[in-house]
Motif scaffolding. Structure first.
Motif, PDB file in Angstrom:
ATOM      1  N   ALA A  66       0.817  -1.307   0.009  1.00  0.00           N
ATOM      2  CA  ALA A  66      -0.163   0.168   0.040  1.00  0.00           C
ATOM      3  C   ALA A  66       0.831   1.352   0.016  1.00  0.00           C
ATOM      4  O   ALA A  66       0.448   2.116  -0.748  1.00  0.00           O
ATOM      5  CB  ALA A  66      -0.930   0.134   1.247  1.00  0.00           C
ATOM      6  N   ARG A  67       1.963   1.187   0.902  1.00  0.00           N
ATOM      7  CA  ARG A  67       2.771   2.425   0.773  1.00  0.00           C
ATOM      8  C   ARG A  67       3.459   2.573  -0.549  1.00  0.00           C
ATOM      9  O   ARG A  67       3.784   3.691  -0.997  1.00  0.00           O
ATOM     10  CB  ARG A  67       4.002   2.264   1.990  1.00  0.00           C
ATOM     11  N   ARG A  68       3.891   1.499  -1.092  1.00  0.00           N
ATOM     12  CA  ARG A  68       4.363   1.482  -2.458  1.00  0.00           C
ATOM     13  C   ARG A  68       3.581   2.142  -3.461  1.00  0.00           C
ATOM     14  O   ARG A  68       3.883   2.980  -4.278  1.00  0.00           O
ATOM     15  CB  ARG A  68       5.019   0.312  -2.995  1.00  0.00           C
ATOM     16  N   TYR A  69       2.316   1.639  -3.444  1.00  0.00           N
ATOM     17  CA  TYR A  69       1.344   2.011  -4.355  1.00  0.00           C
ATOM     18  C   TYR A  69       1.224   3.579  -4.256  1.00  0.00           C
ATOM     19  O   TYR A  69       1.036   4.353  -5.341  1.00  0.00           O
ATOM     20  CB  TYR A  69      -0.031   1.484  -4.373  1.00  0.00           C
ATOM     21  N   LEU A  70       0.795   4.139  -3.168  1.00  0.00           N
ATOM     22  CA  LEU A  70       0.820   5.635  -2.783  1.00  0.00           C
ATOM     23  C   LEU A  70       1.996   6.406  -3.052  1.00  0.00           C
ATOM     24  O   LEU A  70       1.806   7.465  -3.472  1.00  0.00           O
ATOM     25  CB  LEU A  70       0.438   5.611  -1.212  1.00  0.00           C
ATOM     26  N   ALA A  71       3.305   5.733  -2.952  1.00  0.00           N
ATOM     27  CA  ALA A  71       4.393   6.571  -3.168  1.00  0.00           C
ATOM     28  C   ALA A  71       4.477   6.685  -4.699  1.00  0.00           C
ATOM     29  O   ALA A  71       4.705   8.031  -5.140  1.00  0.00           O
ATOM     30  CB  ALA A  71       5.817   5.632  -2.844  1.00  0.00           C
ATOM     31  N   VAL A  72       4.160   5.475  -5.474  1.00  0.00           N
ATOM     32  CA  VAL A  72       4.263   5.883  -6.907  1.00  0.00           C
ATOM     33  C   VAL A  72       3.252   6.837  -7.492  1.00  0.00           C
ATOM     34  O   VAL A  72       3.524   7.456  -8.426  1.00  0.00           O
ATOM     35  CB  VAL A  72       3.986   4.433  -7.602  1.00  0.00           C
ATOM     36  N   ALA A  73       1.896   6.688  -6.646  1.00  0.00           N
ATOM     37  CA  ALA A  73       0.884   7.408  -7.183  1.00  0.00           C
ATOM     38  C   ALA A  73       1.112   8.927  -6.887  1.00  0.00           C
ATOM     39  O   ALA A  73       0.895  10.023  -7.547  1.00  0.00           O
ATOM     40  CB  ALA A  73      -0.529   7.161  -6.500  1.00  0.00           C
ATOM     41  N   SER A  74       1.761   9.276  -5.593  1.00  0.00           N
ATOM     42  CA  SER A  74       2.244  10.616  -5.461  1.00  0.00           C
ATOM     43  C   SER A  74       3.447  11.109  -6.149  1.00  0.00           C
ATOM     44  O   SER A  74       3.344  12.419  -6.569  1.00  0.00           O
ATOM     45  CB  SER A  74       2.295  10.839  -3.817  1.00  0.00           C
ATOM     46  N   GLU A  75       4.276  10.494  -6.527  1.00  0.00           N
ATOM     47  CA  GLU A  75       5.606  10.802  -7.020  1.00  0.00           C
ATOM     48  C   GLU A  75       5.501  10.816  -8.696  1.00  0.00           C
ATOM     49  O   GLU A  75       5.929  11.740  -9.138  1.00  0.00           O
ATOM     50  CB  GLU A  75       6.969  10.151  -6.695  1.00  0.00           C
ATOM     51  N   ALA A  76       4.665  10.017  -9.309  1.00  0.00           N
ATOM     52  CA  ALA A  76       4.833   9.745 -10.696  1.00  0.00           C
ATOM     53  C   ALA A  76       3.318   9.950 -11.330  1.00  0.00           C
ATOM     54  O   ALA A  76       3.336   9.468 -12.260  1.00  0.00           O
ATOM     55  CB  ALA A  76       5.521   8.760 -11.177  1.00  0.00           C
ATOM     56  N   GLY A  77       2.379   9.969 -10.280  1.00  0.00           N
ATOM     57  CA  GLY A  77       0.939   9.735 -10.636  1.00  0.00           C
ATOM     58  C   GLY A  77       0.688  10.334 -11.983  1.00  0.00           C
ATOM     59  O   GLY A  77      -0.110  10.229 -12.864  1.00  0.00           O
ATOM     60  N   LEU A  78       0.905  11.892 -11.835  1.00  0.00           N
ATOM     61  CA  LEU A  78       0.601  12.964 -13.040  1.00  0.00           C
ATOM     62  C   LEU A  78       1.269  12.409 -14.436  1.00  0.00           C
ATOM     63  O   LEU A  78       0.664  12.405 -15.329  1.00  0.00           O
ATOM     64  CB  LEU A  78       0.909  14.211 -12.780  1.00  0.00           C
ATOM     65  N   TRP A  79       2.513  12.107 -14.299  1.00  0.00           N
ATOM     66  CA  TRP A  79       3.174  11.407 -15.579  1.00  0.00           C
ATOM     67  C   TRP A  79       2.539  10.258 -15.926  1.00  0.00           C
ATOM     68  O   TRP A  79       2.413   9.986 -17.082  1.00  0.00           O
ATOM     69  CB  TRP A  79       4.549  11.404 -15.426  1.00  0.00           C
ATOM     70  N   ILE A  80       2.116   9.322 -15.061  1.00  0.00           N
ATOM     71  CA  ILE A  80       1.366   7.871 -15.414  1.00  0.00           C
ATOM     72  C   ILE A  80       0.342   8.205 -16.045  1.00  0.00           C
ATOM     73  O   ILE A  80      -0.357   7.559 -17.100  1.00  0.00           O
ATOM     74  CB  ILE A  80       1.383   7.097 -14.283  1.00  0.00           C
ATOM     75  N   ALA A  81      -0.465   8.986 -15.526  1.00  0.00           N
ATOM     76  CA  ALA A  81      -1.668   9.485 -15.839  1.00  0.00           C
ATOM     77  C   ALA A  81      -1.539  10.144 -17.471  1.00  0.00           C
ATOM     78  O   ALA A  81      -2.508   9.763 -18.348  1.00  0.00           O
ATOM     79  CB  ALA A  81      -2.641  10.203 -15.137  1.00  0.00           C
ATOM     80  N   ALA A  82      -0.861  10.952 -17.779  1.00  0.00           N
ATOM     81  CA  ALA A  82      -0.752  11.568 -18.930  1.00  0.00           C
ATOM     82  C   ALA A  82      -0.183  10.505 -19.919  1.00  0.00           C
ATOM     83  O   ALA A  82      -0.816  10.341 -21.040  1.00  0.00           O
ATOM     84  CB  ALA A  82       0.378  12.769 -18.771  1.00  0.00           C
TER      85      ALA A  82
END
Length: 173
Positions: A66-82
């Motif tokens: 869960a911490r790993r998912y949240l870290a990826v989402a907060s650090e690279a979430g915008l880039w992943i979404a784009a």
């Protein structure tokens, strides 16, 4: 006829009539419903039945993932979404706008898995906010798995219908 032509006549290379595509689809959804936030569902069931070390393992693994998912989402979430939005749009336009069957097939694999990824981030956020343990944690993980399985059922159904439609169009039925 040359060897290349005979090979492609023997093995139909179109996506929806290829056995390997359907095997990949089954394996994709089987794996998605087996791994719940990175924890094998069998371990979750064992923890629920036996408790002890299995319960501690599930709690630890869910916390780490869960911490790993949240870290990826907060650090690279915008880039992943784009990037994800770009790739999905590209596949949709090429596949359904320009009738490229391979892009249709890949879109029908990737788009639902994008929803599974978003569902996993949502579950990780719920875990971080609530910090459930024991039966509450197992209930949350079962709910996550049930949602992924529902997405899988709908996805396989839609993919099968679209694949049959495409095969009928190609064969002229």
């Amino acid at each position: 006829m040359d060897l290349y032509g005979k090979l492609f006549e023997l093995i139909d290379m179109r996506s929806f009539s290829n056995l390997w595509y359907w095997i990949a689809l089954a394996l994709l959804w089987s794996g998605a419903s087996h791994w719940v936030l990175g924890v094998p569902f069998g371990l979750i069931q064992r923890a629920q039945r036996q408790g002890g070390q299995a319960a501690r393992d599930v709690t630890m693994l869910v916390g780490v993932n869960a911490r790993r998912y949240l870290a990826v989402a907060s650090e690279a979430g915008l880039w992943i979404a784009a990037l994800g939005g770009f790739v999905l749009t590209l596949l949709a336009v090429l596949g359904f706008g320009y009738r490229v069957e391979f892009c249709q097939a890949v879109f029908l694999l990737v788009a639902p898995m994008t929803l599974v990824g978003l569902w996993s981030v949502r579950t990780a956020r719920l875990y971080a906010a609530r910090g459930p343990e024991g039966e509450a944690l197992y209930g949350m993980l079962r709910g996550h798995r049930l949602g992924v399985q529902a997405m899988g059922i709908v996805s396989v159904f839609v993919t099968a219908l679209w694949g049959m439609w495409m095969n009928m169009l190609v064969t002229g039925l």
